[in-house]
Scaffold this active site. Structure first.
Site, PDB file in Angstrom:
ATOM      1  N   ASP A  67      -2.597   0.468   4.453  1.00 52.79           N
ATOM      2  CA  ASP A  67      -3.864   0.289   5.152  1.00 52.79           C
ATOM      3  C   ASP A  67      -4.229   1.554   5.920  1.00 52.79           C
ATOM      4  OD1 ASP A  67      -1.636  -0.243   6.710  1.00 52.79           O
ATOM      5  OD2 ASP A  67      -2.257  -2.253   7.273  1.00 52.79           O
ATOM      6  N   HIS A  94      -0.855   2.596  11.068  1.00 51.17           N
ATOM      7  CA  HIS A  94      -1.426   2.829   9.747  1.00 51.17           C
ATOM      8  C   HIS A  94      -1.373   4.306   9.343  1.00 51.17           C
ATOM      9  CE1 HIS A  94      -3.978  -1.136  10.021  1.00 51.17           C
ATOM     10  NE2 HIS A  94      -2.685  -1.313  10.261  1.00 51.17           N
ATOM     11  N   GLU A 126      -7.522  -4.196  10.169  1.00 57.76           N
ATOM     12  CA  GLU A 126      -7.637  -4.758  11.511  1.00 57.76           C
ATOM     13  C   GLU A 126      -8.902  -5.602  11.666  1.00 57.76           C
ATOM     14  OE1 GLU A 126      -5.321  -4.713  13.573  1.00 57.76           O
ATOM     15  OE2 GLU A 126      -4.026  -3.068  12.944  1.00 57.76           O
ATOM     16  N   HIS A 152       5.186  -2.649   6.961  1.00 55.64           N
ATOM     17  CA  HIS A 152       4.549  -2.523   8.266  1.00 55.64           C
ATOM     18  C   HIS A 152       5.584  -2.015   9.248  1.00 55.64           C
ATOM     19  CE1 HIS A 152       2.049  -3.155  11.724  1.00 55.64           C
ATOM     20  NE2 HIS A 152       1.096  -3.676  10.981  1.00 55.64           N
TER      21      HIS A 152
END
Length: 373
Positions: A67, A94, A126, A152
């Site tokens: 992302d 990110h 987000e 993540h």
């Protein structure tokens, strides 16, 4: 300095909000253009990017997603590469995600494997949510992968640690916005008005009964009202109030139940306080549900690596729109330890950059193994 640490620092300085990642997109495209192009095929989608690496004898396609967007947070770190965009920060890592993806892409651009690879640089994680529309894009329909992977960063784990589990990893999430409209008036004559401060306070308290009295105690749910605004001045009865919050559940059924109860309680508030109410659920994210076989295989693979520690973690109430991709494509997400004293979405988040090389090495070895077998 390591090239991909340098890239991370460049990206950290230009955080942009969802579907506004114009500088970020151009930075990524400029870097991708420096790679060998013989086997690369690059397409843009809004502010996102698809990069296909053609395999030498493909039998399947493996995708990796990163992302791109930042958060509306004013950075409070003292690093020399702090954000140059006022009021915006890569406070969710990110910038790490993108630099790791570029590292893995760079390896396979120079060393193609048997199978096709697809790198997805996704905007707006987000909010308002880029995964679902990107999943339904023409390019994704043409290049639909057979499996997909994402990571993540996790500030609470040390560098060299990855954490994941089979099945449910992240919760179902939904934003919540409730507007109440009544009748304002002079503070000295409350009987001639319908006070929305009182109505809003009553509503907040009643909403808290949903989790304790309407959700199975063996399930989990959260309703948080993070913002309440109402009124204009101390001696005027407010005719409007707005509640802003979030809903988190560990099952789709519980999300439906929670919303059903919210709507029933709001109808009661309308009747009790003679007001009009509107409900908006805003962005809703599907749960992140890891494919059990692929996740177990990945964990077993990672456990064989000498500098990686694997933890089977618990599910979390965090939300991630990667869940939409996992709902249609087998795959998994995992936490990457970055050992920061401050957590995600914090203005002082300072992830340990040594995790970047760890992640690149882990992913290149896993994807090469998976893509040649």
């Amino acid at each position: 300095m390591n090239k991909f640490v340098s890239i991370r620092r460049d990206l950290h300085q230009i955080p942009e909000l969802g579907f506004q990642e114009f500088k970020t997109q151009q930075y990524l495209l400029d870097y991708i253009a420096t790679l060998p192009q013989e086997r690369l095929e690059v397409r843009t989608w809004r502010t996102g990017i698809f990069v296909k690496v053609h395999g030498v004898r493909p039998t399947k396609m493996i995708a990796y997603r990163a992302d791109m967007d930042g958060l509306p947070i004013e950075e409070e770190t003292d690093v020399p590469f702090r954000s140059r965009h006022e009021g915006k920060m890569h406070a969710c890592g990110h910038d790490f995600h993108m630099s790791i993806a570029l590292g893995v892409l760079t390896h396979f651009a120079h060393h193609p494997i048997r199978d096709d690879l697809l790198f997805i640089f996704q905007p707006a994680e987000e909010g308002p949510g880029g995964a679902l529309p990107m999943l339904h894009s023409d390019t994704m329909k043409e290049w639909m992968p057979d499996m997909i992977v994402a990571l993540h960063i996790a500030p609470e784990y040390p560098v060299g640690t990855i954490a994941t589990k089979e099945g449910l990893l992240f919760a179902n999430t939904s934003e919540l916005f409730i507007d109440l409209k009544g009748k304002g008036g002079h503070a000295a004559f409350p009987h001639l008005a319908n006070d929305m401060v009182v109505a809003a306070c009553a509503l907040v308290m009643q909403l808290q009964s949903i989790v304790s009295r309407n959700v199975d105690p063996l399930d989990s749910a959260v309703i948080t009202i993070g913002k309440l605004t109402s009124g204009t001045v101390q001696n005027v009865i407010a005719e409007h109030a707005r509640l802003e919050g979030t809903i988190r559940t560990l099952s789709v059924a519980s999300m439906e139940k929670v919303k059903e109860r919210i709507e029933a309680i709001v109808r009661g508030i309308e009747a009790a306080y003679q007001c009009e109410a509107t409900i908006d659920y805003g962005s809703m994210y599907h749960q992140v549900y890891n494919d059990e076989a692929l996740t177990a295989e990945f964990m077993s693979f990672a456990e064989q690596l000498p500098d990686i520690r694997v933890i089977r973690c618990k599910e979390a109430m965090t939300g991630e729109d990667f869940g939409y991709m996992l709902a249609e494509i087998p795959g998994f997400m995992f936490w990457l330890g970055v050992d920061s004293p401050h957590g995600l979405h914090h203005a002082k988040l300072t992830p340990d950059e040594r995790a970047i090389d760890k992640a690149i090495a882990l992913l290149t070895s896993y994807i090469a193994w998976k893509g040649n077998n």
